[in-house]
Design an enzyme around this catalytic site. Structure first.
Site, PDB file in Angstrom:
ATOM      1  N   GLY A  24     102.851  22.040  19.365  1.00  0.00           N
ATOM      2  CA  GLY A  24     103.295  22.861  18.240  1.00  0.00           C
ATOM      3  C   GLY A  24     103.814  24.241  18.577  1.00  0.00           C
ATOM      4  O   GLY A  24     104.692  24.762  17.899  1.00  0.00           O
ATOM      5  N   THR A  63      89.838  24.481  16.587  1.00  0.00           N
ATOM      6  CA  THR A  63      90.553  24.209  17.831  1.00  0.00           C
ATOM      7  C   THR A  63      90.524  25.441  18.733  1.00  0.00           C
ATOM      8  O   THR A  63      90.237  25.355  19.924  1.00  0.00           O
ATOM      9  CB  THR A  63      92.026  23.839  17.545  1.00  0.00           C
ATOM     10  OG1 THR A  63      92.047  22.808  16.562  1.00  0.00           O
ATOM     11  CG2 THR A  63      92.736  23.377  18.788  1.00  0.00           C
ATOM     12  N   ASP A 107      94.133  27.184  11.490  1.00  0.00           N
ATOM     13  CA  ASP A 107      93.731  26.644  10.197  1.00  0.00           C
ATOM     14  C   ASP A 107      92.216  26.864  10.055  1.00  0.00           C
ATOM     15  O   ASP A 107      91.783  27.966   9.718  1.00  0.00           O
ATOM     16  CB  ASP A 107      94.123  25.159  10.183  1.00  0.00           C
ATOM     17  CG  ASP A 107      93.931  24.467   8.843  1.00  0.00           C
ATOM     18  OD1 ASP A 107      93.968  25.138   7.818  1.00  0.00           O
ATOM     19  OD2 ASP A 107      93.740  23.242   8.833  1.00  0.00           O
ATOM     20  N   ASP A 146     104.394  19.810  13.201  1.00  0.00           N
ATOM     21  CA  ASP A 146     104.753  18.435  12.844  1.00  0.00           C
ATOM     22  C   ASP A 146     103.888  17.854  11.747  1.00  0.00           C
ATOM     23  O   ASP A 146     102.797  18.330  11.458  1.00  0.00           O
ATOM     24  CB  ASP A 146     104.600  17.531  14.068  1.00  0.00           C
ATOM     25  CG  ASP A 146     103.125  17.248  14.372  1.00  0.00           C
ATOM     26  OD1 ASP A 146     102.360  18.217  14.538  1.00  0.00           O
ATOM     27  OD2 ASP A 146     102.724  16.062  14.412  1.00  0.00           O
ATOM     28  N   GLY A 166      90.267  27.024  12.507  1.00  0.00           N
ATOM     29  CA  GLY A 166      89.925  27.843  13.669  1.00  0.00           C
ATOM     30  C   GLY A 166      89.083  27.094  14.692  1.00  0.00           C
ATOM     31  O   GLY A 166      88.755  27.618  15.744  1.00  0.00           O
ATOM     32  N   GLU A 170      99.660  30.106  19.981  1.00  0.00           N
ATOM     33  CA  GLU A 170      99.386  28.960  19.091  1.00  0.00           C
ATOM     34  C   GLU A 170     100.405  28.889  17.958  1.00  0.00           C
ATOM     35  O   GLU A 170     101.009  29.894  17.585  1.00  0.00           O
ATOM     36  CB  GLU A 170      97.980  29.109  18.495  1.00  0.00           C
ATOM     37  CG  GLU A 170      96.911  28.326  19.237  1.00  0.00           C
ATOM     38  CD  GLU A 170      96.964  26.820  18.926  1.00  0.00           C
ATOM     39  OE1 GLU A 170      98.004  26.319  18.462  1.00  0.00           O
ATOM     40  OE2 GLU A 170      95.940  26.155  19.158  1.00  0.00           O
ATOM     41  N   ASP A 171     100.560  27.708  17.403  1.00  0.00           N
ATOM     42  CA  ASP A 171     101.460  27.551  16.258  1.00  0.00           C
ATOM     43  C   ASP A 171     100.802  27.983  14.956  1.00  0.00           C
ATOM     44  O   ASP A 171     101.357  28.740  14.178  1.00  0.00           O
ATOM     45  CB  ASP A 171     101.954  26.089  16.137  1.00  0.00           C
ATOM     46  CG  ASP A 171     100.811  25.065  16.167  1.00  0.00           C
ATOM     47  OD1 ASP A 171      99.637  25.452  16.339  1.00  0.00           O
ATOM     48  OD2 ASP A 171     101.110  23.868  16.025  1.00  0.00           O
TER      49      ASP A 171
HETATM   50  P1  IMP Z   1      92.319  24.090  13.246  1.00  0.00           P
HETATM   51  O1  IMP Z   1      91.474  23.607  14.383  1.00  0.00           O
HETATM   52  O2  IMP Z   1      91.803  23.583  11.926  1.00  0.00           O
HETATM   53  O3  IMP Z   1      92.512  25.581  13.247  1.00  0.00           O
HETATM   54  O4  IMP Z   1      93.720  23.374  13.377  1.00  0.00           O
HETATM   55  C1  IMP Z   1      94.620  23.798  14.294  1.00  0.00           C
HETATM   56  C2  IMP Z   1      95.666  22.764  14.587  1.00  0.00           C
HETATM   57  O5  IMP Z   1      95.859  21.836  13.507  1.00  0.00           O
HETATM   58  C3  IMP Z   1      97.001  23.426  14.777  1.00  0.00           C
HETATM   59  O6  IMP Z   1      97.193  23.829  16.114  1.00  0.00           O
HETATM   60  C4  IMP Z   1      97.962  22.353  14.328  1.00  0.00           C
HETATM   61  O7  IMP Z   1      98.254  21.500  15.406  1.00  0.00           O
HETATM   62  C5  IMP Z   1      97.214  21.602  13.259  1.00  0.00           C
HETATM   63  N1  IMP Z   1      97.554  22.105  11.901  1.00  0.00           N
HETATM   64  C6  IMP Z   1      96.770  22.812  11.065  1.00  0.00           C
HETATM   65  N2  IMP Z   1      97.399  23.116   9.924  1.00  0.00           N
HETATM   66  C7  IMP Z   1      98.640  22.594  10.043  1.00  0.00           C
HETATM   67  C8  IMP Z   1      99.806  22.591   9.187  1.00  0.00           C
HETATM   68  O8  IMP Z   1      99.850  23.157   8.076  1.00  0.00           O
HETATM   69  N3  IMP Z   1     100.882  21.947   9.677  1.00  0.00           N
HETATM   70  C9  IMP Z   1     100.910  21.336  10.891  1.00  0.00           C
HETATM   71  N4  IMP Z   1      99.866  21.323  11.725  1.00  0.00           N
HETATM   72  C10 IMP Z   1      98.734  21.940  11.302  1.00  0.00           C
HETATM   73 MG    MG Z   2      98.321  23.578  17.720  1.00  0.00          MG
END
Ligand code: IMP
Ligand code: MG
Length: 176
Positions: free
Chosen positions: A42, A105, A101, A157, A103, A97-98
């Site tokens: 991403g 990851t 969300d 994506d 957090g 990072e892209d």
């Molecule tokens: P987290 O661990 O919930 O913070 O999610 C992080 C990862 O989920 C990001 O690096 C993205 O790959 C994916 N992600 C979270 N939200 C979105 C979104 O709105 N669109 C696309 N990918 C997302």
């Molecule tokens: Mg990502």
């Protein structure tokens, strides 16, 4: 169900914000070297554009990670698909990072990378979905804070699609 993309952040706006971020990073790391880690896939577009505007000596490495399957909600399981090729011990590291969300990851990633003893480890994300945060993470550089919508384009994506859009859009599902 038909997928529809509603434009949210235009290409020009993204590029302008990236130049602003780069200016801040250039000031913050003046006189230092920077080791950029781009989280695949991403963050690829963002990391490429951002690093073009950095003026200190820069090295770049990639990390392959996935926390989402082909859906829109986190699977809660994070897998490392591709490790770094370079050592980060003693280096000033900027994790690119892209989107952050929940957090989760990032939390996983920071723990993993901190064990390798970088001199510093900071985060630069293009998008920040603050309302959905669950893990305790600190973001030093944020491109855009966004509401709770599913973002695609400019690297992001849905089921591996839409990464190549030059803008950020909101993915919506419509009845046929
Ligand atoms: P987290 O661990 O919930 O913070 O999610 C992080 C990862 O989920 C990001 O690096 C993205 O790959 C994916 N992600 C979270 N939200 C979105 C979104 O709105 N669109 C696309 N990918 C997302
Ligand atoms: Mg990502």
């Amino acid at each position: 169900m038909r997928e529809e993309i509603v434009r949210r952040i235009e290409e020009e706006e993204i590029q302008k914000r990236i130049r602003e971020l780069a200016k801040t990073i250039n000031d913050d790391y003046a006189g230092k070297k920077l080791h950029v880690i781009c989280v695949l896939k991403g963050a690829v577009y963002f990391a490429c554009d951002l690093t073009k505007y950095l003026t200190m000596p820069v090295t770049i490495d990639f990390l392959g990670l996935s926390s989402y399957g082909d859906g829109m909600t986190s699977q809660g399981v994070i897998t490392l698909n591709q490790d770094l090729t370079q050592n980060i011990a003693g280096k000033d590291v900027l994790l690119v990072e892209d989107i952050i969300d929940s957090g989760r990851t990032l939390f996983y990633l920071e723990n993993m990378l901190n064990k390798r003893e970088p001199a510093s480890l900071d985060v630069c994300t293009l998008l920040d979905k603050t309302v959905r945060r669950e893990a305790d993470v600190v973001l030093k550089y944020v491109g855009f804070e966004i509401e709770d919508y599913f973002a695609v384009g400019y690297g992001l994506d849905y089921a591996q699609k839409y990464r190549n859009l030059p803008f950020i859009g909101e993915l919506q599902f419509k009845e046929d």
